[in-house]
Write an enzyme that holds these catalytic residues in place. Sequence first.
Site, PDB file in Angstrom:
ATOM      1  N   GLU A 114       0.855  -1.195   0.000  1.00 26.03           N
ATOM      2  CA  GLU A 114       0.000   0.000   0.000  1.00 26.03           C
ATOM      3  C   GLU A 114       0.883   1.235   0.000  1.00 26.03           C
ATOM      4  OE1 GLU A 114      -1.984  -0.299   3.768  1.00 26.03           O
ATOM      5  OE2 GLU A 114      -2.655  -2.331   3.356  1.00 26.03           O
ATOM      6  N   LYS A 116       2.356   4.478   1.542  1.00 22.19           N
ATOM      7  CA  LYS A 116       2.485   4.966   2.918  1.00 22.19           C
ATOM      8  C   LYS A 116       2.131   6.447   2.893  1.00 22.19           C
ATOM      9  CE  LYS A 116       5.640   4.885   6.858  1.00 22.19           C
ATOM     10  NZ  LYS A 116       5.426   6.253   7.298  1.00 22.19           N
ATOM     11  N   ASP A 118       1.588  10.139   3.857  1.00 25.48           N
ATOM     12  CA  ASP A 118       2.280  11.059   4.741  1.00 25.48           C
ATOM     13  C   ASP A 118       1.248  11.994   5.365  1.00 25.48           C
ATOM     14  OD1 ASP A 118       4.205  12.334   6.104  1.00 25.48           O
ATOM     15  OD2 ASP A 118       5.128  13.317   4.376  1.00 25.48           O
ATOM     16  N   TYR A 227      -6.664   1.480   6.639  1.00 27.40           N
ATOM     17  CA  TYR A 227      -5.869   0.344   6.162  1.00 27.40           C
ATOM     18  C   TYR A 227      -5.649  -0.764   7.183  1.00 27.40           C
ATOM     19  CZ  TYR A 227      -2.538   3.556   8.305  1.00 27.40           C
ATOM     20  OH  TYR A 227      -1.918   4.425   9.152  1.00 27.40           O
ATOM     21  N   LYS A 315      10.924   3.128   2.234  1.00 26.58           N
ATOM     22  CA  LYS A 315      10.928   4.598   2.213  1.00 26.58           C
ATOM     23  C   LYS A 315      11.408   5.114   0.859  1.00 26.58           C
ATOM     24  CE  LYS A 315      10.339   6.249   6.506  1.00 26.58           C
ATOM     25  NZ  LYS A 315      10.295   7.590   6.890  1.00 26.58           N
ATOM     26  N   CYS A 409      21.499  46.584 -11.809  1.00 29.67           N
ATOM     27  CA  CYS A 409      21.747  45.239 -12.314  1.00 29.67           C
ATOM     28  C   CYS A 409      23.120  44.775 -11.835  1.00 29.67           C
ATOM     29  CB  CYS A 409      21.699  45.234 -13.842  1.00 29.67           C
ATOM     30  SG  CYS A 409      22.271  43.680 -14.566  1.00 29.67           S
ATOM     31  N   CYS A 412      25.624  44.471 -15.136  1.00 33.97           N
ATOM     32  CA  CYS A 412      26.072  45.569 -15.976  1.00 33.97           C
ATOM     33  C   CYS A 412      25.927  46.924 -15.287  1.00 33.97           C
ATOM     34  CB  CYS A 412      25.303  45.572 -17.303  1.00 33.97           C
ATOM     35  SG  CYS A 412      23.589  46.111 -17.106  1.00 33.97           S
ATOM     36  N   CYS A 427      16.475  44.548 -15.295  1.00 29.90           N
ATOM     37  CA  CYS A 427      17.580  45.385 -15.751  1.00 29.90           C
ATOM     38  C   CYS A 427      17.078  46.064 -17.023  1.00 29.90           C
ATOM     39  CB  CYS A 427      18.799  44.518 -16.053  1.00 29.90           C
ATOM     40  SG  CYS A 427      20.048  45.379 -17.013  1.00 29.90           S
ATOM     41  N   CYS A 432      22.657  44.711 -22.008  1.00 26.64           N
ATOM     42  CA  CYS A 432      23.237  44.007 -20.845  1.00 26.64           C
ATOM     43  C   CYS A 432      23.774  42.641 -21.289  1.00 26.64           C
ATOM     44  CB  CYS A 432      22.174  43.825 -19.766  1.00 26.64           C
ATOM     45  SG  CYS A 432      22.689  42.764 -18.387  1.00 26.64           S
TER      46      CYS A 432
HETATM   47  S1  IVH Z   1       0.291   0.092   8.840  1.00 24.68           S
HETATM   48  C1  IVH Z   1       0.457  -2.135  12.752  1.00 24.68           C
HETATM   49  N1  IVH Z   1      -0.227   1.201   6.547  1.00 24.68           N
HETATM   50  O1  IVH Z   1       2.940   5.118   8.981  1.00 24.68           O
HETATM   51  C2  IVH Z   1       0.133  -1.347  11.547  1.00 24.68           C
HETATM   52  N2  IVH Z   1       0.718   2.563   8.258  1.00 24.68           N
HETATM   53  O2  IVH Z   1       5.537   4.552  10.378  1.00 24.68           O
HETATM   54  C3  IVH Z   1       1.135  -0.275  11.315  1.00 24.68           C
HETATM   55  N3  IVH Z   1       1.031   4.901   7.621  1.00 24.68           N
HETATM   56  O3  IVH Z   1       1.840   5.093  12.288  1.00 24.68           O
HETATM   57  C4  IVH Z   1       0.702   0.755  10.384  1.00 24.68           C
HETATM   58  N4  IVH Z   1       0.224   4.716   5.571  1.00 24.68           N
HETATM   59  O4  IVH Z   1       0.440   6.405  10.636  1.00 24.68           O
HETATM   60  C5  IVH Z   1       0.261   1.390   7.773  1.00 24.68           C
HETATM   61  N5  IVH Z   1      -0.757   2.059   4.459  1.00 24.68           N
HETATM   62  C6  IVH Z   1      -0.288   2.238   5.695  1.00 24.68           C
HETATM   63  C7  IVH Z   1       0.174   3.503   6.145  1.00 24.68           C
HETATM   64  C8  IVH Z   1       0.674   3.612   7.440  1.00 24.68           C
HETATM   65  C9  IVH Z   1       0.743   5.548   6.467  1.00 24.68           C
HETATM   66  C10 IVH Z   1       1.623   5.538   8.796  1.00 24.68           C
HETATM   67  C11 IVH Z   1       0.900   5.199  10.088  1.00 24.68           C
HETATM   68  C12 IVH Z   1       1.939   4.619  10.991  1.00 24.68           C
HETATM   69  C13 IVH Z   1       3.208   5.073  10.354  1.00 24.68           C
HETATM   70  C14 IVH Z   1       4.266   4.040  10.644  1.00 24.68           C
END
Ligand code: IVH
Length: 672
Positions: A114, A116, A118, A227, A315, A409, A412, A427, A432
């Site tokens: 999935e 991640k 932010d 999730y 990451k 400028c 020049c 300028c 120039c």
């Molecule tokens: S799973 C036990 N799935 O990332 C389950 N976390 O660094 C652990 N996060 O605190 C989390 N997208 O806030 C999971 N698809 C995703 C996520 C996700 C973002 C965040 C979440 C967690 C942090 C962990």
Amino acid sequence: MKDADAAQRITELREAIHRHDYLYYVETRPEISDAEYDALVRELRDLEARFPDLVTPDSPTQRVAGAPTTAFRPVEHRVAMLSLDSTTSADELREFEARIRRALPGTRFAYVCEPKIDGLGIALLYEHGRLVRGATRGDGRVGEDVTANLRTIRSIPVVLRAPLAGAAGLEVRGEVYMPRAAFAQLNRTLEEAGDPTFANPRNAAAGAVRQKDPAITARRPLDAFLYHLSWAEGVKLDTHSETLKALRAAGFRVNPRTERCASIDEVIAYCERLESERDELGYDADGAVVKVDGLEHQRHLGSTTHHPRWAVAFKFAARQATTVVKRIEVQVGKTGALTPVAELEPVELAGVVIRNVSLHNEDEIRRKDVRAGDTVLIERAGDVIPYVVQVVAAKRPPHTAPFRFPDRCPACEGVAFRPEGEAYWRCTNTACPAQFKERLKHFGSRRAMDIEGLGDAAIDQLVDRGLVRDFADLYDREKVSAERLAELERFAEKSAGNLVAAIDGSKTRGLARLLNALGIRMVGERVAQVLAARFRSMDRLARASLAELADVHGIGEQIAQSVKTFFDEQANRTVIERLARFGVVMAEEGAEDEAPRPLEGKTFVVTGTLAGMTRDEARERIQRLGGRVTSSVSKKTDYVVVGESPGSKADDARRLGVTILDEAAFAALVDA
Ligand code: IVH
């Protein structure tokens, strides 16, 4: 390292981490990037591993992180909200698999991947199908009760549907975030109102979730992906993928980019693909999360005090970093616009070393109050040019002064002035040399005349010695010859010969590139192509009336006026005549018959991976047939072309009722 040194460093690291935890989790006002923070934690973990006697219970490695504020009612999580262990390479993903194989020998693992998100981790408690409480993650053990605020987010269901509606109790976890477009809009609104803006979507989302007044939260464009089902009374599920299906059916928003992978190779391919497409997601994702699919496997693998052993984050390369502004200098652009540029202490960002960053103009500099000596947070999103997110106020050294824009400028010494209503100082000296050098650089650039070897060093010398005073001089062998070039600094006989050959080779680039190269105001690559396709020769274009120009699809009044002004200027006509005399091609090849434009007026969005062509090729095909390609789906979009693993754009299309074309249908349309 000696024990005493290690003890000292460990203390320093702990203090720093505690402080950054506080700034990040409590104040939501981080001073360092995630990557820099991770590096501190990693250093501390490594040191504690080497000196186990120095580990104490209060070390940040011994608990999850941070302390909640007291403004909202505290909520103790029944199951701790752990963080995720992270990996940054394919090798580390394979190590993850090797680890879980050692724990469960002989098992074949399937995975779910999935994005991640932010954003902000949340936990939603439902009783008998009703939302009774929503909490933030807080320090992972105790969060804050933000039910009233989370209720305002429309993608969070207040009442559940089957199959989870009947459960006496359950807890779902996910992430609240602010979509990028909504974030940009919010910042524009705040800016217009004279209010401070947010540095990034994450901070904006955190600010909104922790608003004291839910009415304000409701006006903030928040969204959520769910999730994880941490527990659910009386619900039996075997895999994470089944859980996600159940969550979706129950009314939760589940990320459409979620994929089940049968092997670690598929996982790696997913992670790499997601990273390359991260800019198309419409929201910030800082990685992918890889989870073991089998819930029984998950239970066997268990968790450490920090993170589950059955999941790992992959990451993406960091795109934010902090660094110091050495000084601010002002550069002259090809139209004389003066641009302030911060010279930085070099810093690596997503694989590129950043040394300079544009500060755009006087108002931007003033708004962000960037000063020489400041520590700044910089960001580089995708192939977008790096920019300053904000100054780290706490790190400003004493005795700095706000930047003052020069009224001369810097190249020049010509008078600089800022026309009313414009953002830029200019300028005013048309002679120039700095301006001409920039125009020449653009002339030889890859998407213009593509003259390899015409770099800064060559341009500086050619212009400073008076050899090249306009574009045509480049092609004049009495002025620019291999012998002459070989006399310049940093030029050998060979490179001089190569440059002359490259200049000669550029003569046949065609009208579109030549028009782009000339640097006519408002005529960039796209407009140049449109003009070249319509007029086919420089001569016809030069003779076109204002009305004829403005009539061309994609050319407005302003561009038409700018083109007309350019050709009305005798000096420009002379340069073009000389270019022609030296053999520079003034027509567009193969453009004699106007090609049919069956897609004229149609707007396309392309998403996902196509099997038969790259997205760029698809775009080119559409444009060649007269269509337009945009990046986001709206009601005005005519077609959305959907390839493999499309992003949220396919969902948008469905929601807005826009026609969806699969690859075969698209191929039929453009091949017809
Ligand atoms: S799973 C036990 N799935 O990332 C389950 N976390 O660094 C652990 N996060 O605190 C989390 N997208 O806030 C999971 N698809 C995703 C996520 C996700 C973002 C965040 C979440 C967690 C942090 C962990």
